[in-house]
Write an enzyme that holds these catalytic residues in place. Structure first.
Site, short mmCIF file in Angstrom:
data_model
loop_
_atom_site.label_atom_id
_atom_site.label_comp_id
_atom_site.label_asym_id
_atom_site.label_seq_id
_atom_site.Cartn_x
_atom_site.Cartn_y
_atom_site.Cartn_z
N SER A 138 0.82 -1.21 0.00
CA SER A 138 0.00 0.00 0.00
C SER A 138 0.85 1.26 0.00
CB SER A 138 -0.95 0.03 1.20
OG SER A 138 -1.50 1.31 1.37
N TYR A 151 -2.89 0.80 10.57
CA TYR A 151 -2.62 0.53 9.16
C TYR A 151 -1.34 1.24 8.73
CZ TYR A 151 -3.82 -0.30 4.23
OH TYR A 151 -3.82 -0.72 2.92
N LYS A 155 1.92 -0.91 7.62
CA LYS A 155 2.30 -0.85 6.22
C LYS A 155 3.69 -0.26 6.04
CE LYS A 155 -1.22 -2.82 4.26
NZ LYS A 155 -1.07 -4.08 3.47
#
Length: 281
Positions: A138, A151, A155
């Site tokens: 991502s 997140y 990531k």
């Protein structure tokens, strides 16, 4: 990396980017595809739609024993794994107040599953002197995911781990790419918008939302060129450069966008520079 006659494993294959990769790999002439996901029914449907080269397997990528068995079984059946796509991912929509359970799940799915996959596939790849790891990380791993602290943190860790693998094993024949899309039209984004999560709203306001098939096309092009960072949204490279050159200004632009989305900015306030959030599989 040419997919013709290759054996590939894809985790998180029940939908979104994972299923799009499966379809695209089949079109490129892959010899065998092993599609892994917690959702056995959905993964089976994807495998059926792809055709006889695809096999669906129910796997919890946060369980290292299951990942090892996935790899061992694939190697027994097909003799090798040419490409392992660690594609499973989760978002929370939470900040520092996210529960420990949410932080732990994010860490296990978004980071440790990549570690488990690498541990399992590297020995045979290194013995052959060739292999490829594609990690879906991502754009949040290169920039940030406004509104989702777990997140963002995980990531970033995923990109860091992929980079470490690339530096450590490239000279031994194992190539590594980090697939880093920004907004993608997947259930992750749709669910976030339905729940009113700030991060999902920022993504929707930030530019093009690609289809999973467009991301898969970008992945194929990146694999062919063996690029480390595969950016389906090319503008992410410019965002990353701006962020590195002027971190304070970059953060100020994002704060301005957040204020606007929350209704705190005046109508006459100019729009902020394009922000960097990301959606993942």
């Amino acid at each position: 990396m040419n997919l013709t006659d290759r054996v590939a494993v894809i985790t998180g294959a029940a939908g979104g980017i994972g299923s799009a990769l499966a379809r695209r790999f089949a079109a490129e002439g892959a010899a065998a595809l092993v599609l892994a996901d917690l959702d056995a029914t959905a993964t089976g449907a994807v495998a059926e739609s792809v055709g006889p080269i695809a096999r669906a397997v129910a796997v919890d990528v946060t369980d290292e024993d299951q990942v090892r068995e996935l790899v061992a079984d694939t190697e027994r059946r097909y003799g090798r794994i040419d490409l392992f796509c660690a594609n499973a991912g989760v978002a929370t929509g939470g900040g520092v107040e996210a529960t420990d359970a949410d932080w732990d799940r994010s860490w296990r799915v978004n980071v440790l599953s990549h570690v488990y996959a690498a541990r399992a596939v590297l020995p045979a790849m290194l013995a052959r002197g060739e292999g490829y790891l594609l990690h879906t990380c991502s754009a949040a791993g290169v920039l940030t995911a406004v509104g989702d602290a777990p997140y963002t943190a995980t990531k970033h860790a995923a990109v860091g781990f992929a980079e470490w693998l690339a530096i450590t094993y490239r000279d031994q024949g194992v190539r590594v790419s980090a697939l880093c899309p920004q907004g993608v039209d997947t259930p992750m984004l749709a669910d976030g918008l339905a729940a009113g999560h700030l991060g999902a709203r920022v993504i929707a306001a930030s530019g093009a939302v690609l289809t999973p098939d467009q991301v898969a096309d970008a992945a194929i092009a990146g694999l062919a060129e063996e690029r480390f960072l595969i950016l389906p949204h090319p503008e992410v490279a410019a965002y990353a450069l701006r962020r590195a050159q002027d971190p304070d200004g970059w953060q100020a632009g994002l704060r301005k966008l957040v204020r606007r989305l929350r209704g705190g900015a005046g109508q006459s306030e100019p729009p902020p520079p394009p922000p960097p959030p990301a959606a993942s599989p």
